[in-house]
Design an enzyme around this catalytic site. Sequence first.
Site, PDB file in Angstrom:
ATOM      1  N   CYS A 117      33.041  48.471  71.613  1.00 30.97           N
ATOM      2  CA  CYS A 117      33.500  46.710  71.822  1.00 30.97           C
ATOM      3  C   CYS A 117      32.255  45.670  72.337  1.00 30.97           C
ATOM      4  CB  CYS A 117      34.944  46.372  72.719  1.00 30.97           C
ATOM      5  SG  CYS A 117      34.774  46.824  74.234  1.00 30.97           S
ATOM      6  N   HIS A 129      35.962  52.721  79.489  1.00 33.42           N
ATOM      7  CA  HIS A 129      36.407  53.022  77.810  1.00 33.42           C
ATOM      8  C   HIS A 129      35.224  54.778  77.344  1.00 33.42           C
ATOM      9  CE1 HIS A 129      37.099  49.032  75.676  1.00 33.42           C
ATOM     10  NE2 HIS A 129      38.392  49.214  76.356  1.00 33.42           N
ATOM     11  N   CYS A 133      31.433  46.925  76.211  1.00 33.95           N
ATOM     12  CA  CYS A 133      30.535  48.422  75.594  1.00 33.95           C
ATOM     13  C   CYS A 133      29.000  48.561  74.582  1.00 33.95           C
ATOM     14  CB  CYS A 133      31.648  49.275  74.774  1.00 33.95           C
ATOM     15  SG  CYS A 133      33.086  49.588  75.969  1.00 33.95           S
ATOM     16  N   GLU A 136      32.446  54.466  75.475  1.00 34.11           N
ATOM     17  CA  GLU A 136      30.977  54.862  76.512  1.00 34.11           C
ATOM     18  C   GLU A 136      30.563  54.131  77.597  1.00 34.11           C
ATOM     19  OE1 GLU A 136      33.263  53.288  74.043  1.00 34.11           O
ATOM     20  OE2 GLU A 136      32.422  52.168  72.077  1.00 34.11           O
TER      21      GLU A 136
END
Lengths: 151, 151
Positions: free
Chosen positions: A83, A53, A86, A55
């Site tokens: 999410c 992801h 993260c 992040e």
Amino acid sequence: MMKTNGFMEAAFAEATAAGARGEVPIGAVVVRDGMIIGRAGNETRALNDVTAHAEILAIRRAAAAVGDERLLDADLYVTLEPCTMCAAAISFARIRRLYYAASDPKGGGVEHGARFYTQPTCHHVPEVYSGIRESEAAEMLKAFFHDRREA
Amino acid sequence: MMKTNGFMEAAFAEATAAGARGEVPIGAVVVRDGMIIGRAGNETRALNDVTAHAEILAIRRAAAAVGDERLLDADLYVTLEPCTMCAAAISFARIRRLYYAASDPKGGGVEHGARFYTQPTCHHVPEVYSGIRESEAAEMLKAFFHDRREA
């Protein structure tokens, strides 16, 4: 137009670039002392890695750049509510402030679901600011998933 | 001694190796069709990366090995209850069964805190089996942190 520090705009640029590569258009930057020290768009497809992801990648790159796994006094800007995975990584990295654009009722872990920063198992809570360019971020994701359904 | 399939033992071997490298002694393996397709110990210090938990690394290595980010029909064995970040990553990777040894009241995200698999934002829930060689795993971590305090 409101004057901004340009960091959320940089996160949007990463999101746009991710979308152009066929990735879900989400982007993030890590900032310290007024400078971007890590930036990334989502790369789950390119890297074949569910953990890639924006992040997570931005945090890993920032840590590599500064030579410290803990990003004290650093802030993270991202185009969508992180999410749960993260949100936890942001806490582990000791990010000072988290800024995000759109909220994510289906998958978010900050103001939805796990609400990780409210848990007793969360040992560092960043300051959280949300809603910056929210509609633009939501529109970008909506268009991406609409195009994928049409394709 | 009870006969086992040896996979939790392999996770313990990764934990022991991590401890010997000065990392927190936690290990994980990903198994599919009776074969280990990804294995790792904690590497947060060596990689200077707060996301380099054993589960994340084992999942990334397994995905690279099989060429698919989704590890359908794969099981993950780990020596400690996954944290919230790892619990979410395990879900994203579509792990079928999660087996863990010791539970982690301070940092766990499966039976503690976020309890990620009970959240409406969790879209794939693995079967969870815990308590396998629990006291041994807890002892290993206790000894590690005791030694660090003494050092």
